[in-house]
Design an enzyme around this catalytic site. Structure first.
Site, PDB file in Angstrom:
ATOM      1  N   THR A 167       0.837  -1.204   0.000  1.00  0.00           N
ATOM      2  CA  THR A 167       0.000   0.000   0.000  1.00  0.00           C
ATOM      3  C   THR A 167       0.867   1.246   0.000  1.00  0.00           C
ATOM      4  OG1 THR A 167      -1.767   1.212   1.145  1.00  0.00           O
ATOM      5  CG2 THR A 167      -0.180   0.059   2.554  1.00  0.00           C
TER       6      THR A 167
ATOM      7  N   ASP B 161      -7.824  -3.465  -0.609  1.00  0.00           N
ATOM      8  CA  ASP B 161      -8.552  -2.498  -1.425  1.00  0.00           C
ATOM      9  C   ASP B 161      -9.860  -2.209  -0.704  1.00  0.00           C
ATOM     10  OD1 ASP B 161      -8.295  -0.962  -3.971  1.00  0.00           O
ATOM     11  OD2 ASP B 161     -10.310  -1.781  -4.235  1.00  0.00           O
ATOM     12  N   SER B 162     -10.129  -0.945  -0.503  1.00  0.00           N
ATOM     13  CA  SER B 162     -11.253  -0.603   0.360  1.00  0.00           C
ATOM     14  C   SER B 162     -11.945   0.638  -0.155  1.00  0.00           C
ATOM     15  CB  SER B 162     -10.756  -0.398   1.794  1.00  0.00           C
ATOM     16  OG  SER B 162      -9.576   0.379   1.801  1.00  0.00           O
TER      17      SER B 162
ATOM     18  N   PHE C 199      -8.100   8.238   9.428  1.00  0.00           N
ATOM     19  CA  PHE C 199      -7.699   8.840   8.149  1.00  0.00           C
ATOM     20  C   PHE C 199      -8.897   8.837   7.205  1.00  0.00           C
ATOM     21  CE2 PHE C 199      -7.448   5.101   5.316  1.00  0.00           C
ATOM     22  CZ  PHE C 199      -7.495   4.071   6.247  1.00  0.00           C
ATOM     23  N   GLY C 200      -8.695   9.381   6.037  1.00  0.00           N
ATOM     24  CA  GLY C 200      -9.714   9.317   4.981  1.00  0.00           C
ATOM     25  C   GLY C 200     -11.070   9.856   5.419  1.00  0.00           C
TER      26      GLY C 200
ATOM     27  N   LYS D 161     -11.578   0.922  16.670  1.00  0.00           N
ATOM     28  CA  LYS D 161     -11.727   0.864  15.207  1.00  0.00           C
ATOM     29  C   LYS D 161     -11.408  -0.545  14.707  1.00  0.00           C
ATOM     30  CE  LYS D 161     -10.782   2.857  10.725  1.00  0.00           C
ATOM     31  NZ  LYS D 161      -9.972   3.678   9.831  1.00  0.00           N
TER      32      LYS D 161
ATOM     33  N   HIS E 205     -14.414  -2.340   8.882  1.00  0.00           N
ATOM     34  CA  HIS E 205     -14.278  -3.212   7.718  1.00  0.00           C
ATOM     35  C   HIS E 205     -12.892  -3.881   7.681  1.00  0.00           C
ATOM     36  CE1 HIS E 205     -12.850   0.772   7.079  1.00  0.00           C
ATOM     37  NE2 HIS E 205     -12.428   0.587   5.842  1.00  0.00           N
ATOM     38  N   ARG E 206     -11.828  -3.091   7.923  1.00  0.00           N
ATOM     39  CA  ARG E 206     -10.462  -3.638   7.849  1.00  0.00           C
ATOM     40  C   ARG E 206     -10.187  -4.544   9.048  1.00  0.00           C
ATOM     41  NH1 ARG E 206      -8.509   0.666   7.029  1.00  0.00           N
ATOM     42  NH2 ARG E 206      -8.597   0.449   4.769  1.00  0.00           N
TER      43      ARG E 206
ATOM     44  N   ASP F  75     -12.957   8.875   7.771  1.00  0.00           N
ATOM     45  CA  ASP F  75     -13.280   8.512   9.158  1.00  0.00           C
ATOM     46  C   ASP F  75     -14.135   9.542   9.906  1.00  0.00           C
ATOM     47  OD1 ASP F  75     -12.130   6.048   9.006  1.00  0.00           O
ATOM     48  OD2 ASP F  75     -10.350   6.527  10.186  1.00  0.00           O
TER      49      ASP F  75
HETATM   50  P1  ITT Z   1      -3.316   1.743  -1.866  1.00  0.00           P
HETATM   51  O1  ITT Z   1      -4.099   1.336  -3.090  1.00  0.00           O
HETATM   52  O2  ITT Z   1      -1.905   2.107  -2.179  1.00  0.00           O
HETATM   53  O3  ITT Z   1      -3.439   0.753  -0.756  1.00  0.00           O
HETATM   54  P2  ITT Z   1      -5.302   3.863  -1.706  1.00  0.00           P
HETATM   55  O4  ITT Z   1      -5.543   4.995  -0.750  1.00  0.00           O
HETATM   56  O5  ITT Z   1      -5.264   4.197  -3.175  1.00  0.00           O
HETATM   57  O6  ITT Z   1      -3.959   3.123  -1.274  1.00  0.00           O
HETATM   58  P3  ITT Z   1      -7.696   2.303  -2.137  1.00  0.00           P
HETATM   59  O7  ITT Z   1      -7.579   2.363  -3.612  1.00  0.00           O
HETATM   60  O8  ITT Z   1      -8.085   1.002  -1.500  1.00  0.00           O
HETATM   61  O9  ITT Z   1      -6.355   2.743  -1.421  1.00  0.00           O
HETATM   62  O10 ITT Z   1      -8.715   3.447  -1.708  1.00  0.00           O
HETATM   63  C1  ITT Z   1      -9.348   3.394  -0.501  1.00  0.00           C
HETATM   64  C2  ITT Z   1      -9.830   4.772  -0.115  1.00  0.00           C
HETATM   65  O11 ITT Z   1     -11.008   4.598   0.704  1.00  0.00           O
HETATM   66  C3  ITT Z   1      -8.801   5.486   0.775  1.00  0.00           C
HETATM   67  O12 ITT Z   1      -7.989   6.351   0.043  1.00  0.00           O
HETATM   68  C4  ITT Z   1      -9.676   6.217   1.765  1.00  0.00           C
HETATM   69  O13 ITT Z   1     -10.035   7.462   1.235  1.00  0.00           O
HETATM   70  C5  ITT Z   1     -10.915   5.334   1.864  1.00  0.00           C
HETATM   71  N1  ITT Z   1     -10.807   4.447   3.027  1.00  0.00           N
HETATM   72  C6  ITT Z   1     -10.496   3.122   3.045  1.00  0.00           C
HETATM   73  N2  ITT Z   1     -10.472   2.648   4.293  1.00  0.00           N
HETATM   74  C7  ITT Z   1     -10.767   3.681   5.088  1.00  0.00           C
HETATM   75  C8  ITT Z   1     -10.875   3.838   6.487  1.00  0.00           C
HETATM   76  O14 ITT Z   1     -10.644   2.836   7.324  1.00  0.00           O
HETATM   77  N3  ITT Z   1     -11.182   5.039   6.950  1.00  0.00           N
HETATM   78  C9  ITT Z   1     -11.401   6.085   6.121  1.00  0.00           C
HETATM   79  N4  ITT Z   1     -11.287   6.038   4.803  1.00  0.00           N
HETATM   80  C10 ITT Z   1     -10.982   4.841   4.276  1.00  0.00           C
END
Ligand code: ITT
Length: 192
Positions: A8, A67-68, A146-147, A169, A174-175, A149
């Site tokens: 990642t 992938d999330s 992050f993201g 968390k 999900h993770r 959240d």
């Molecule tokens: P990698 O592919 O390099 O792992 P990425 O950020 O591009 O990094 P993804 O394509 O899986 O990863 O995108 C997932 C997005 O969904 C991520 O950038 C976050 O914005 C959001 N996300 C996933 N899990 C999250 C979480 O636990 N909390 C908040 N946002 C999350």
């Protein structure tokens, strides 16, 4: 101790994955920044497989990928697979979801996380998917994580992901769920 590459480029994910895998005693290494795998799959699981297999094969090492994304019911599942690409930066992504949901009472949403572990030859050894249901708030709350959240509220816990401790968390997300599901199989895996 097996070496496993964490495939990642997302520091928030990396921190959680390192914590969840900590008990296994693996030598976890971060993938090189320049090794970027195209996410061309049609599902989270397909993208997790592509990332794990691509990195494993390129480096000749075991690799684990996640992938999330966030699926909002009233937005027909958006941002979904495009969660990372919905806007530039976490704040702009949050703002886009909030503005698209402005005036909409239906706030249901879910986070999905697919995880895949690939062998050094790129074949997939294990995979799973975890889901966490919640609601999108009208205003961000909390400073952790992050993201997305700060806008993702989990009624069963009474907090957003950004208000939860890392342990909370892990227990509800999900993770966290995906890694809990994988753990017995990861422990049983022969990696020589
Ligand atoms: P990698 O592919 O390099 O792992 P990425 O950020 O591009 O990094 P993804 O394509 O899986 O990863 O995108 C997932 C997005 O969904 C991520 O950038 C976050 O914005 C959001 N996300 C996933 N899990 C999250 C979480 O636990 N909390 C908040 N946002 C999350």
């Amino acid at each position: 101790m097996p070496t496993v590459i964490v495939a990642t480029g997302n520091p928030g994910k990396l921190k959680e994955m390192q914590a969840y895998l900590g008990d296994l005693g693996w030598d976890l290494q971060l993938k090189p920044k320049e090794l970027d795998i195209d996410e061309t799959g049609a599902t989270f699981l397909e993208n997790a497989r592509l990332k794990a297999a691509g990195v494993a094969k390129a480096l000749g090492q075991w690799a684990i990928a996640d992938d999330s994304g966030l699926q909002v019911d009233a937005l027909n599942g958006a941002p979904g697979l495009y969660s990372a690409r919905y806007a530039t930066g976490d704040q702009a992504r949050i703002n886009r979801v909030l503005s698209e949901l402005a005036g909409i009472a239906q706030r249901g949403a879910q986070f999905v996380c697919a995880v895949a572990l690939a062998r050094p030859d790129g074949t997939i050894a294990l995979e799973t998917e975890g889901i966490c249901r919640g609601e999108i708030l009208t205003d961000p709350k909390g400073t952790g994580g992050f993201g997305y959240d700060p806008i993702f509220y989990v009624p069963a816990v009474g907090q957003t992901f950004a208000e939860m401790s890392p342990q909370q968390k892990e227990a509800s997300s999900h993770r966290g769920i995906a890694f809990q599901q994988l753990m017995p199989q990861l422990k049983a895996l022969a990696m020589d």
